[in-house]
Design an enzyme around this catalytic site. Structure first.
Site, PDB file in Angstrom:
ATOM      1  N   HIS A  57      -1.094  -0.960  -4.342  1.00  0.00           N
ATOM      2  CA  HIS A  57      -2.367  -0.521  -3.784  1.00  0.00           C
ATOM      3  C   HIS A  57      -2.307   0.993  -3.603  1.00  0.00           C
ATOM      4  O   HIS A  57      -1.394   1.522  -2.970  1.00  0.00           O
ATOM      5  CB  HIS A  57      -2.582  -1.235  -2.451  1.00  0.00           C
ATOM      6  CG  HIS A  57      -3.891  -0.970  -1.804  1.00  0.00           C
ATOM      7  ND1 HIS A  57      -5.054  -1.614  -2.170  1.00  0.00           N
ATOM      8  CD2 HIS A  57      -4.244  -0.138  -0.787  1.00  0.00           C
ATOM      9  CE1 HIS A  57      -6.053  -1.201  -1.403  1.00  0.00           C
ATOM     10  NE2 HIS A  57      -5.597  -0.285  -0.571  1.00  0.00           N
ATOM     11  N   ASP A 111      -4.364   4.253  -2.360  1.00  0.00           N
ATOM     12  CA  ASP A 111      -5.489   4.677  -1.521  1.00  0.00           C
ATOM     13  C   ASP A 111      -5.953   6.092  -1.835  1.00  0.00           C
ATOM     14  O   ASP A 111      -5.212   7.059  -1.624  1.00  0.00           O
ATOM     15  CB  ASP A 111      -5.072   4.619  -0.043  1.00  0.00           C
ATOM     16  CG  ASP A 111      -4.986   3.195   0.478  1.00  0.00           C
ATOM     17  OD1 ASP A 111      -5.994   2.475   0.401  1.00  0.00           O
ATOM     18  OD2 ASP A 111      -3.902   2.806   0.952  1.00  0.00           O
ATOM     19  N   SER A 130       0.843  -1.193   0.000  1.00  0.00           N
ATOM     20  CA  SER A 130       0.000   0.000   0.000  1.00  0.00           C
ATOM     21  C   SER A 130       0.879   1.243   0.000  1.00  0.00           C
ATOM     22  O   SER A 130       1.634   1.490   0.950  1.00  0.00           O
ATOM     23  CB  SER A 130      -0.919  -0.006   1.228  1.00  0.00           C
ATOM     24  OG  SER A 130      -1.655   1.192   1.254  1.00  0.00           O
ATOM     25  N   MET A 175      -8.602   8.925  -0.762  1.00  0.00           N
ATOM     26  CA  MET A 175      -9.532   9.301   0.319  1.00  0.00           C
ATOM     27  C   MET A 175     -10.037  10.719   0.074  1.00  0.00           C
ATOM     28  O   MET A 175      -9.248  11.596  -0.310  1.00  0.00           O
ATOM     29  CB  MET A 175      -8.831   9.228   1.678  1.00  0.00           C
ATOM     30  CG  MET A 175      -8.227   7.869   1.984  1.00  0.00           C
ATOM     31  SD  MET A 175      -7.646   7.767   3.681  1.00  0.00           S
ATOM     32  CE  MET A 175      -6.681   6.251   3.629  1.00  0.00           C
ATOM     33  N   MET A 225     -11.824   5.328  -1.299  1.00  0.00           N
ATOM     34  CA  MET A 225     -12.549   5.663  -0.075  1.00  0.00           C
ATOM     35  C   MET A 225     -13.174   7.039  -0.295  1.00  0.00           C
ATOM     36  O   MET A 225     -12.778   8.064   0.267  1.00  0.00           O
ATOM     37  CB  MET A 225     -11.575   5.621   1.114  1.00  0.00           C
ATOM     38  CG  MET A 225     -11.227   4.183   1.491  1.00  0.00           C
ATOM     39  SD  MET A 225      -9.726   4.013   2.449  1.00  0.00           S
ATOM     40  CE  MET A 225      -8.519   4.025   1.129  1.00  0.00           C
ATOM     41  N   HIS A 239      -8.014   1.976  -4.492  1.00  0.00           N
ATOM     42  CA  HIS A 239      -8.946   1.788  -3.370  1.00  0.00           C
ATOM     43  C   HIS A 239      -9.651   3.112  -3.118  1.00  0.00           C
ATOM     44  O   HIS A 239      -9.091   4.033  -2.522  1.00  0.00           O
ATOM     45  CB  HIS A 239      -8.156   1.315  -2.135  1.00  0.00           C
ATOM     46  CG  HIS A 239      -9.012   1.026  -0.946  1.00  0.00           C
ATOM     47  ND1 HIS A 239      -8.486   0.736   0.298  1.00  0.00           N
ATOM     48  CD2 HIS A 239     -10.371   0.966  -0.789  1.00  0.00           C
ATOM     49  CE1 HIS A 239      -9.479   0.526   1.154  1.00  0.00           C
ATOM     50  NE2 HIS A 239     -10.624   0.670   0.527  1.00  0.00           N
ATOM     51  N   MET A 275     -12.094  -5.065   4.743  1.00  0.00           N
ATOM     52  CA  MET A 275     -11.292  -4.148   5.563  1.00  0.00           C
ATOM     53  C   MET A 275     -11.091  -4.787   6.935  1.00  0.00           C
ATOM     54  O   MET A 275     -12.049  -5.162   7.604  1.00  0.00           O
ATOM     55  CB  MET A 275     -11.997  -2.797   5.728  1.00  0.00           C
ATOM     56  CG  MET A 275     -11.998  -1.901   4.503  1.00  0.00           C
ATOM     57  SD  MET A 275     -10.379  -1.559   3.758  1.00  0.00           S
ATOM     58  CE  MET A 275      -9.483  -0.784   5.111  1.00  0.00           C
ATOM     59  N   ASP A 297      -7.184  -5.770   3.873  1.00  0.00           N
ATOM     60  CA  ASP A 297      -6.458  -4.498   3.948  1.00  0.00           C
ATOM     61  C   ASP A 297      -6.578  -3.927   5.359  1.00  0.00           C
ATOM     62  O   ASP A 297      -7.688  -3.685   5.840  1.00  0.00           O
ATOM     63  CB  ASP A 297      -7.076  -3.528   2.920  1.00  0.00           C
ATOM     64  CG  ASP A 297      -6.351  -2.198   2.815  1.00  0.00           C
ATOM     65  OD1 ASP A 297      -5.245  -2.060   3.373  1.00  0.00           O
ATOM     66  OD2 ASP A 297      -6.897  -1.295   2.148  1.00  0.00           O
TER      67      ASP A 297
END
Ligand code: DX5
Ligand code: ZN
Length: 221
Positions: free
Chosen positions: A35, A37, A10, A39, A70, A68, A139, A177
């Protein structure tokens, strides 16, 4: 275990001032994918990276990139993340008003369909759309921040998802994750996880990322 366990570092745990170096190290260390992320400060309290950073790193690696999201209503951005170089589009069930339509947008973008569920969301919520989903991301911490502790009470949910897919005769990747490291990897693999996402567990491994990835991949052997 004979099946190949994928390890996905990640990038949230990378050194953002030297992101290119971190990506090279991850690739040379045997990572199966990366990965990424995203957000939005709304679905989760934190804000991280997005499209311009994905575009910048895409030419640096051949590894598949798992985005990913979010983000509230993530499918709004499916086409843009596909153009920026995303390969797997992980959207949160809790962030989608209409999961089926969001999965269709993902499919049309050409990326792999992946749905993530937060710790409080039961596996059964995905049953009706299972055939549209290529990967489920469980998660194992509350999404939003790296470096949190693994929640062992998520193990039965991983197993339940594996059984649900088996019963439906559906080929499914099961990713995890949050708090995945050498200590916690064995249990998630035994529970049925096929893809292990790890931030601090691999980037901060005391013996270097290559050994960290290897140890995680073989944790159940
Ligand atoms: C958290 C992110 C994770 C995070 C994992 O919301 O989705 O990908 O980077 O970090 P670790 O492995 O340190 O728990
Ligand atoms: Zn993540």
């Amino acid at each position: 275990m004979s099946r190949h366990i994928k390890v996905s570092p990640s990038l949230l745990a990378a050194d953002f001032a030297h992101l290119a170096d971190s990506i090279t190290i991850a690739e040379e260390s045997g990572a199966d994918e990366l990965h990424f992320d995203v957000m939005d400060g709304s679905f989760v309290p934190n804000i991280t990276i997005g499209l311009p950073v994905l575009e910048a790193i895409r030419p640096l690696t051949k590894l598949p990139i798992d985005v990913h999201m979010m983000v509230v209503e993530p499918a709004r951005y499916a086409r843009e993340f596909a153009s920026a170089g995303g390969d797997i589009f992980t959207i949160h069930l809790e962030a989608c008003d209409n999961l089926e339509a969001s999965l269709e947008d993902t499919r049309l973008s050409g990326m792999m369909t992946s749905v993530s569920i937060k710790p409080d969301t039961p596996a059964t919520t995905l049953k009706s759309n299972l055939q549209l989903i290529e990967r489920i991301l469980v998660m194992t911490v509350e999404p939003g921040f790296g470096g949190q502790s693994f929640m062992p009470d998520m193990l039965p949910k991983i197993n339940e998802i594996q059984k649900m897919a088996q019963m439906a005769g559906h080929k499914l990747e099961i990713a995890v994750d949050g708090g995945i490291n050498v200590e916690t990897a064995g249990d998630v693999i035994k529970a049925g996880a096929t893809t292990l996402i790890s931030g601090t567990g691999v980037f901060n491994h005391p013996n270097g990322m290559a050994l960290g990835i290897k140890a995680i991949r073989n944790a159940a052997n």
